[in-house]
Design a protein around this motif. Structure first.
Motif, short mmCIF file in Angstrom:
data_model
loop_
_atom_site.label_atom_id
_atom_site.label_comp_id
_atom_site.label_asym_id
_atom_site.label_seq_id
_atom_site.Cartn_x
_atom_site.Cartn_y
_atom_site.Cartn_z
N CYS A 326 35.40 -2.50 -39.27
CA CYS A 326 36.58 -1.60 -39.34
C CYS A 326 37.86 -2.43 -39.39
O CYS A 326 38.79 -2.11 -40.15
CB CYS A 326 36.60 -0.66 -38.14
SG CYS A 326 35.33 0.62 -38.21
N MET A 742 36.07 4.66 -43.22
CA MET A 742 35.66 5.89 -42.52
C MET A 742 34.17 5.83 -42.21
O MET A 742 33.73 6.29 -41.13
CB MET A 742 35.97 7.12 -43.38
CG MET A 742 37.50 7.35 -43.58
SD MET A 742 38.40 7.48 -42.02
CE MET A 742 37.66 8.98 -41.37
N VAL A 743 33.34 5.29 -43.08
CA VAL A 743 31.89 5.19 -42.83
C VAL A 743 31.64 4.34 -41.57
O VAL A 743 30.84 4.71 -40.70
CB VAL A 743 31.21 4.57 -44.07
CG1 VAL A 743 29.76 4.27 -43.74
CG2 VAL A 743 31.29 5.52 -45.27
N LYS A 746 32.50 6.23 -38.24
CA LYS A 746 31.49 7.23 -37.81
C LYS A 746 30.31 6.50 -37.15
O LYS A 746 29.80 6.95 -36.12
CB LYS A 746 31.01 8.04 -39.01
CG LYS A 746 32.06 9.02 -39.54
CD LYS A 746 31.53 9.78 -40.78
CE LYS A 746 32.56 10.74 -41.34
NZ LYS A 746 32.08 11.44 -42.54
N ALA A 749 31.11 5.51 -33.61
CA ALA A 749 31.18 6.65 -32.68
C ALA A 749 29.78 7.03 -32.22
O ALA A 749 29.55 7.31 -31.03
CB ALA A 749 31.87 7.83 -33.35
N ASN A 750 28.77 7.09 -33.13
CA ASN A 750 27.40 7.44 -32.76
C ASN A 750 26.82 6.40 -31.78
O ASN A 750 26.16 6.77 -30.78
CB ASN A 750 26.53 7.50 -34.02
CG ASN A 750 26.93 8.69 -34.94
OD1 ASN A 750 27.47 9.69 -34.45
ND2 ASN A 750 26.72 8.56 -36.24
#
Length: 1081
Positions: A326, A742-743, A746, A749-750
């Motif tokens: 990121c 963005m990928v 996510k 976060a998981n």
């Protein structure tokens, strides 16, 4: 009367010498033998001695007047007496070698003296050999040693070295210079009884020995006193030593008891530790049984927690990787945004550049219009070319003038540099000459400090004098060649070399009053002749005597101021003293026959030629020319004067060059100012002439610049469109980067949610484990503490057991007990039953603290007594014994000194009382003689400390004028004549008291005035002609007329001549004729 005539002295030319022999007119002594004192001279025979070829002198028993003109040989008789009686040549002051007393041209000389002695006269002979400078002595015709002759002479009380008995011509001045102790010693030897001088010498030795004993006694007393003081201090150290020993004994007892107390203390502590360790072991076993179930449950929870923690670690690593990706995408987005900002910034810069370009075009157009307007105005002004040409001509003339000035300045600088170098060379030469003068002045200071002090005073006070005043001759005389300095210095006496020369007599008197009377300085001064003698011509031209090897006169060898040269020509006749060479020496026999040569020099000798008034025969004397000591340092006076003139000329030229340089500098500055003015005017006209052309060039340049600027105008529309296309392309790239960002967000976060679930599960298990740990923490802490306590007590037990063994062994060793001996039953009282220790231990403390406190106290007290040992006691006892021995030795020294002082007192009484009587008799005679001359004189025994026997002396005080007081006879206070009178009368005062057989006084009347000479002669005749007095020789070159003579006198007339013979004299007719002639006159 008896008359003696001497044969003519043989000169260097042996052509026409008469071989006649001259003896006295009597074959026997001129007086009865019973009137001679033992040791008197009966006969003096001289052969080839000084001026005599052969003669016999027979003096009378009383006063012997030896009269004769200068150079006839009177003093030769004195020399014969001295050398014939084993005297030293130094006593005569003539020559240091005995060979010099042999007649010139002879290889050996002979002197024989017959002395009167009851039972048989003493005949002493001396044969002097020139070649070896040695003598052969004979006594009664038999060869003997000089020592035997000296002993024979001494036995007759003859002392030729005593000025009170034997006073040669060259030693007359030495009498007044004798110190008071020297005069006393000479008087004792001359007139005192034989034991008087012996007692005096003994007293001086006694006094020296007494001082040594006093110093030794003083040293012994001081040493004893210091030894007592040191031992008294040592006594205090001995007491301190015993006090220290008492403290050390207490320390020793404490050191013996301390291990027993330490052992008992450790043993009790060991018993307590054993009991405590057993109790701790029981508590540890009970706690371990209560903790077993809870520990098993906690082990199970630990096994469940391990896999969950592994999963959490895996999730954490995945989250970290996603976060990193990121961040990378975010960085890419930031770079694209910056790229868009750069594109926009480039566009803004192009827009600003286009605006600036438009402004420059507008400004250039306005400048072209202004230049065209100014060009229109300039076209109406006149032409300035003639004025510029005129200025150029003036500038060229100025440049030529400045070049001439610079050339002249360069020449002046070169000349100044040469003059400066020449000045430095001249100054260096002058400094060298001044250094030579300083060296001569330093030699003067070393040889005669008073003259140097007076010289410094003269230099500071030269303004006090009206006429010329010259520094000492040795400083103002400049020898032209250092080789000639020895002749000048030999010819001029040192007294004159150090003398100041004055042109005016009143200046000399003022100078002597200041430096001699007020400052008490011993200086010589001379007044130059009123009429200059410096240019006196020599008696003969040097060319007329050059055939003898003479090459110059003494005056030509040196330079001196006119007044100084005038004095030297008058006093020393330097203008008429020729100087010769080795050739002169080789022709010496011919040279001395020249009638006009009185004094001359050969290469190494000085010759004095005298011609007899009676026979016109020649007698010569020669002496060696001594090396120069003062005048060898030469300074070329003319050269120095020339150098000083050259220096002044150089300084004058340098001053003229400096003035000319200043004038040229001013002219150059004026031309430079005019040059600057013309250049400024030329610049103004040139600018005015070239202004139109410059304006046209500027207009053309501005137009070219305007065209270039208009051709390079920026196209803003094209640039704006290109910028828009670049921004759109960058935005398309940004969209792709945001999608990938963005990928990754996510995915992170998981992974984070999964990690949270695992963490919650771990927290539940950790909470259950914490609850179990809380339940058994108290038991675990107590268990751990109890276990540690058991271990610690075990270690303490082992340590205490070892300490007890070591302390027990140490205690037994200290108290000298065997290792297998049992411990005392009452150890708890800490008293040991072992010898004498048990009694001492009971008085000491029973605890370690008290023992340590007492040990520290005793150690501190013992350490206070530092530097003490048994050696102190041994030294004290040994020094006490030494002090007793010293006291005994000191008592012996005191007794010895008292005995020695008693001996001194007895010797002093035997010496001093007769001496005082003797001095009183001399004073009585001396005072009577002076009163008869209407003067006053006293002789007394002078001393400052009656125990200082080497300081006793005879003081002579005289007064020749009624207005003055009695003054001590010194070499400086009285005049030469007054000193001669005082010396003569003192010798006459000794005459009747004299123990010596004869006295000789040579030419002492030369400095007397006629009145004093007549008075002294009367006293001499009256005193020396008495029957009770000893033989007296009075030598003089002349006598006053109408003197009183007595029959007891013997007059020895010394003549020289070729045909005079005493055998042909009729004495009665001679005397009768002389009396008649005297009566007629």
């Amino acid at each position: 009367m008896s008359f003696l005539k001497k044969k003519q002295r043989i000169s260097h030319v042996n052509s026409s010498q008469a071989a006649t022999q001259t003896t006295s007119s009597q074959s026997e002594p001129p007086g009865p033998l019973e009137r001679y004192v033992e040791g008197s001279i009966l006969r003096i025979t001289m052969k080839n001695f000084l001026t005599y070829s052969y003669t016999v002198v027979r003096p009378g028993p009383n006063l012997n007047m030896i009269v004769g003109a200068n150079g006839t040989g009177k003093s030769s008789i004195v020399c014969a007496i001295c050398l014939g009686l084993a005297g030293k040549t130094a006593l005569l002051g003539r020559g240091d070698k005995v060979g010099l007393y042999v007649k010139s041209g002879c290889r050996k000389g002979f002197v024989e003296i017959e002395l009167y002695k009851q039972g048989g006269n003493v005949v002493i002979s001396r044969e002097i050999h020139v070649d070896t400078n040695q003598s052969v002595w004979m006594l009664h015709g038999k060869v003997c040693s000089q020592k035997i002759v000296e002993e024979e002479v001494k036995a007759l009380h003859i002392q030729v070295s005593n000025l009170c008995q034997f006073l040669p011509q060259d030693k007359v001045g030495e009498f007044a210079k004798m110190t008071k102790p020297d005069l006393l010693e000479a008087t004792e030897k001359s007139v005192g009884p034989p034991e008087m001088y012996a007692y005096h010498c003994k007293l001086r030795n006694f006094r020296t020995k007494e001082r040594e004993l006093e110093n030794e006694l003083k040293d012994k007393t001081n040493f004893l006193e210091k030894a007592k003081q040191r031992n008294e201090r040592n006594k205090h150290d001995v007491n301190r030593y015993y006090e220290k020993k008492r403290h050390l004994d207490v320390i020793e007892l404490l050191e013996k008891k301390k291990p027993w107390v330490e052992y008992e203390t450790n043993r009790k502590e060991l018993e307590g530790v054993k009991k405590e360790r057993e109790e701790a072991k029981r508590q540890l076993s009970a706690l371990r049984q209560a903790q077993a179930p809870m520990l098993r449950k906690m082990q199970q929870i630990e096994e469940q927690l391990k896999p969950t923690e592994d999963q959490i670690k895996t999730k954490t690593a995945a989250i970290k990787d996603a976060t990193l990706k990121c961040k990378q995408k975010q960085d890419q987005l930031d770079r694209k945004n910056k790229e868009i900002d750069d594109i926009k910034q480039t566009l803004r810069l192009k827009q600003m550049e286009a605006d600036d370009q438009q402004k420059r075009i507008s400004n250039t157009k306005r400048a072209i219009e202004d230049l065209k307007a100014e060009l229109a105005k300039v076209g109406d002004q006149p032409d300035v070319t003639p004025q510029i040409n005129a200025i150029n001509m003036d500038l060229r003339r100025i440049q030529e003038d400045r070049a001439k000035i610079e050339g002249e300045k360069t020449d002046l600088r070169r000349e100044k540099s040469n003059l400066s170098a020449e000045t430095r060379v001249l100054q260096r030469k002058l400094n060298d000459m001044n250094n030579m003068m300083n060296a001569k002045e330093e030699k003067l200071r070393a040889r005669h400090k008073d003259t140097h002090t007076a010289l410094q005073w003269l230099r500071q006070n030269r303004s006090l004098f009206q006429g010329n005043v010259y520094e000492p001759m040795m400083l103002v005389i400049n020898v032209k060649d250092p080789r000639y300095a020895q002749y000048v210095e030999t010819h001029i006496s040192f007294h004159d070399l150090r003398a100041f020369v004055f042109q005016r007599k009143d200046d000399m008197e003022k100078f002597m009053s200041e430096v001699r009377d007020k400052k008490n300085l011993k200086v010589n001064s001379i007044c130059a002749p009123e009429t200059s003698c410096s240019q006196r011509p020599p008696s003969r031209n040097i060319e007329s005597i050059r055939r003898f090897g003479f090459f110059t006169y003494l005056r030509e060898m040196f330079d001196a101021p006119d007044d100084v040269m005038s004095y030297l020509c008058q006093q020393y006749v330097v203008h008429d003293v020729p100087v010769g060479s080795e050739k002169t020496k080789a022709m010496i026999k011919t040279v001395i026959e020249e009638p006009y040569l009185k004094v001359f020099y050969t290469a190494h000798e000085r010759y004095i030629v005298k011609r007899s008034f009676y026979s016109n025969k020649i007698s010569t004397s020669n002496s060696a020319v001594n090396p120069s000591q003062y005048l060898a340092i030469t300074v070329d006076a003319e050269g120095k004067q020339q150098l000083e003139q050259q220096m002044k000329a150089c300084e004058s030229k340098l001053s003229e060059i400096d003035e000319r340089m200043s004038a040229l500098q001013r002219e150059g500055a004026a031309l430079a100012r005019r040059d600057n003015e013309l250049l400024s005017e030329k610049k103004r006209l040139s600018e005015l002439k070239g202004k139109k052309r410059q304006l046209e060039q500027k207009i053309s340049t501005k137009q070219d610049s305007l065209r270039q600027t208009e051709n390079s105008v920026i196209d803003l529309k094209k640039i704006e469109e290109e910028t828009k296309r670049k921004i759109e392309a960058v935005n398309s790239q940004k969209v792709a980067i945001v999608t990938a960002f963005m990928v990754q967000m996510k995915l992170r976060a998981n992974l984070t949610m999964e990690k949270v679930h695992l963490a919650l599960k771990t927290v539940g298990l950790m909470a259950e484990k914490a609850k179990l740990e809380n339940s058994c923490r108290e038991g675990a802490t107590e268990l751990k503490a109890t276990d540690q306590k058991c271990n610690r007590l075990e270690q303490v037990k082992v340590r205490l057991t070892e300490q007890c063994k070591g302390l027990l062994k140490k205690a037994k060793s200290v108290c000298r007990m065997q290792l297998n001996e049992n411990l005392p039953e009452d150890l708890h009282n800490v008293s040991v039953r072992h010898g004498h220790v048990i009694t001492a231990f009971t008085k000491l403390p029973d605890t370690l603290a008290e023992i340590d406190a007492m040990l520290n106290e005793e150690h501190s007290r013992a350490e206070f007594f530092t530097g003490l040992s048994e050696q102190v006691v041994e030294d004290y006892n040994r020094k006490e014994e030494e002090i007793k021995n010293l006291e005994k030795e000191l008592e012996e020294k005191v007794n010895a000194l008292n005995a020695y002082r008693q001996n001194i007192s007895e010797a002093k009484e035997r010496w001093l009382n007769p001496l005082k009587q003797l001095v009183e008799k001399i004073n009585e005679k001396f005072s009577d003689f002076f009163r008869s001359m209407q003067c006053a004189g006293e002789v007394d025994l002078h001393f400052e400390n009656e125990d200082e026997y080497d300081k006793y002396g005879i003081r002579i005080r005289v007064k020749f004028h009624s207005s003055t007081q009695l003054h001590e006879l010194t070499p400086h206070h009285q005049s030469g004549g007054e000193r001669s009178v005082s010396t003569m009368l003192y010798l006459m005062a000794l005459q009747e008291l004299n123990r010596c057989p004869f006295r000789v006084v040579d030419e002492i009347n030369q400095g007397m005035d006629p009145i004093n000479e007549r008075r002294v002669f009367d006293i001499v005749v009256r005193t020396a002609s008495r029957k009770s007095t000893s033989q007296y020789f009075f030598i003089t070159p002349k006598l006053l007329q109408n003197l009183k003579y007595v029959d007891e006198m013997t007059v020895l007339c010394v003549h020289n001549g070729q045909t005079v013979s005493p055998d042909q004299w009729d004495e009665k007719k001679f005397v009768t004729r002389r009396l008649k002639r005297t009566a007629r006159t």
